[in-house]
Design an enzyme around this catalytic site. Structure first.
Site, PDB file in Angstrom:
ATOM      1  CG  ASP A 133      -1.898   1.086   1.315  1.00  0.00           C
ATOM      2  OD1 ASP A 133      -2.271   1.558   0.250  1.00  0.00           O
ATOM      3  OD2 ASP A 133      -2.257   1.510   2.429  1.00  0.00           O
ATOM      4  CB  CYS A 248     -20.377  -5.318   1.328  1.00  0.00           C
ATOM      5  SG  CYS A 248     -20.100  -6.471  -0.018  1.00  0.00           S
TER       6      CYS A 248
HETATM    7  S1  SF4 Z   1     -22.587  -3.497  -4.853  1.00  0.00           S
HETATM    8 FE1  SF4 Z   1     -20.989  -5.019  -4.540  1.00  0.00          FE
HETATM    9  S2  SF4 Z   1     -19.542  -3.998  -3.173  1.00  0.00           S
HETATM   10 FE2  SF4 Z   1     -21.439  -2.839  -3.065  1.00  0.00          FE
HETATM   11  S3  SF4 Z   1     -22.538  -3.694  -1.317  1.00  0.00           S
HETATM   12 FE3  SF4 Z   1     -23.268  -4.763  -3.129  1.00  0.00          FE
HETATM   13  S4  SF4 Z   1     -21.992  -6.602  -3.314  1.00  0.00           S
HETATM   14 FE4  SF4 Z   1     -20.962  -5.185  -1.898  1.00  0.00          FE
END
Ligand code: SF4
Ligand code: SF4
Length: 310
Positions: A133, A248
């Site tokens: 990083d 997520c």
């Molecule tokens: S769009 Fe993809 S990254 Fe965003 S919350 Fe849904 S699964 Fe997770």
């Protein structure tokens, strides 16, 4: 040399990486990442990097790693879970989960150094450059290429089994290695929870972040005061933000990490709101001596506390 067709076997490196505590590993041949050029340049042209000018300085090196590591032929990409087994009380000033414990740069670099030593023990002609990083490297692109996951709509690397609370690290090696990768498809599908939930609207619709609006940048990197337009939007976040990861679905029920250095200390976890508000520079130094919070510094952290509690 222990190898297949003259190359070190990928399974030996994988085994050693898991012994060292890594959760994910992939090995790929080095190449130019030309397909990311347009995306990167347009993100920079739109000034989505806020004041992180170093990101535009080395943009050619990012897509052409041989400009950075002449003679490199292979890339090992590792992933280390940092999802905490114990969380902070959600009502108190919140630190991003990645910063609960010791600075991950040191922890991962040490592990990668040991992995590199192991490779050199198998092939003494090997040399490598370790990155965590900090170098101009497209880490997530390499992680995707090496099969560690896909880049989600929140711009983070997501692994189907491990979720996205993952630190990435790389070793760029001069030798050819047996490739070990299974590229994961995009499992975001129709979901857009992260975009809908981001309190500052920082997530663009092309899997990039407008850094200038992101709470992580505002609370860590931004040199001047946080503008008033963000008042109330940070809630109680004083260092970084996990909202687009917490929401997520791929982080539901993930296994917590087992890396002692990433654990939050009881001294920090048990701090009351009053103790946060009255944090002195001596106490800050004592509590966060080895923490990523040191990067922001005492003044920035106490300004942030004031911003979210006033
Ligand atoms: S769009 Fe993809 S990254 Fe965003 S919350 Fe849904 S699964 Fe997770
Ligand atoms: S880290 Fe927070 S502010 Fe930044 S994009 Fe994710 S949800 Fe938005």
């Amino acid at each position: 040399m222990v190898s297949g067709e003259g190359k070190i076997r990928g399974d030996l490196i994988r085994k050693e990486a898991f012994n060292l505590g890594f959760d994910l590993i992939g090995i790929v041949p080095l190449r130019q990442l030309d397909e990311h050029k347009e995306h990167l340049h347009s993100w920079l042209d739109k000034k989505m990097n806020a004041d992180m000018f170093f990101l535009s300085r080395d943009k050619d090196k990012r897509t052409d790693p041989r400009k950075l590591f002449p003679g490199a032929n292979s890339v090992i990409v590792t992933g280390l879970n940092y999802f905490p087994p114990i969380l902070q009380d959600g009502d108190l000033p919140l630190i991003s989960k990645y910063a609960y414990g010791e600075d991950y740069h040191f922890v991962i670099k040490e592990k990668l150094r040991k992995l590199l030593d192991f490779i050199i023990s198998l092939d003494p002609s090997a040399t490598g450059k370790i990155c965590v990083d900090s170098s101009p490297v497209l880490e997530k692109a390499w992680a995707h290429e090496a099969g560690l996951g896909w880049i989600g709509k929140n711009s983070l690397l997501i692994n189907r089994e491990r979720g996205s609370f993952i630190f990435l690290g790389e070793i760029f090696l001069n030798i050819d290695l047996e490739s070990y990768t299974q590229v994961q498809p995009d499992y975001c599908g129709n979901c857009s929870l992260c975009i809908e939930t981001c309190p500052t609207g920082a997530i663009n619709d092309n899997r990039t972040i407008d850094a200038g609006k992101c709470i992580s940048w505002l609370t860590i990197e931004r040199k001047s005061e946080i503008p008033d337009e963000f008042r109330g939007k940070l809630k109680n976040r004083i260092f970084g933000c996990d909202i687009c990861q917490d929401i997520c679905p791929w982080n539901n029920g993930i296994t917590p990490h087992k890396t002692d250095q990433f654990r939050i200390s009881d001294d920090v976890r048990k701090m009351s709101l009053e103790e946060w508000k009255n944090l002195t520079s001596e106490k800050f130094e004592k509590l966060f001596r080895r923490s990523p919070l040191k990067r922001a510094g005492y003044k920035k952290i106490t300004d942030n506390i004031k911003f979210v509690t006033d």
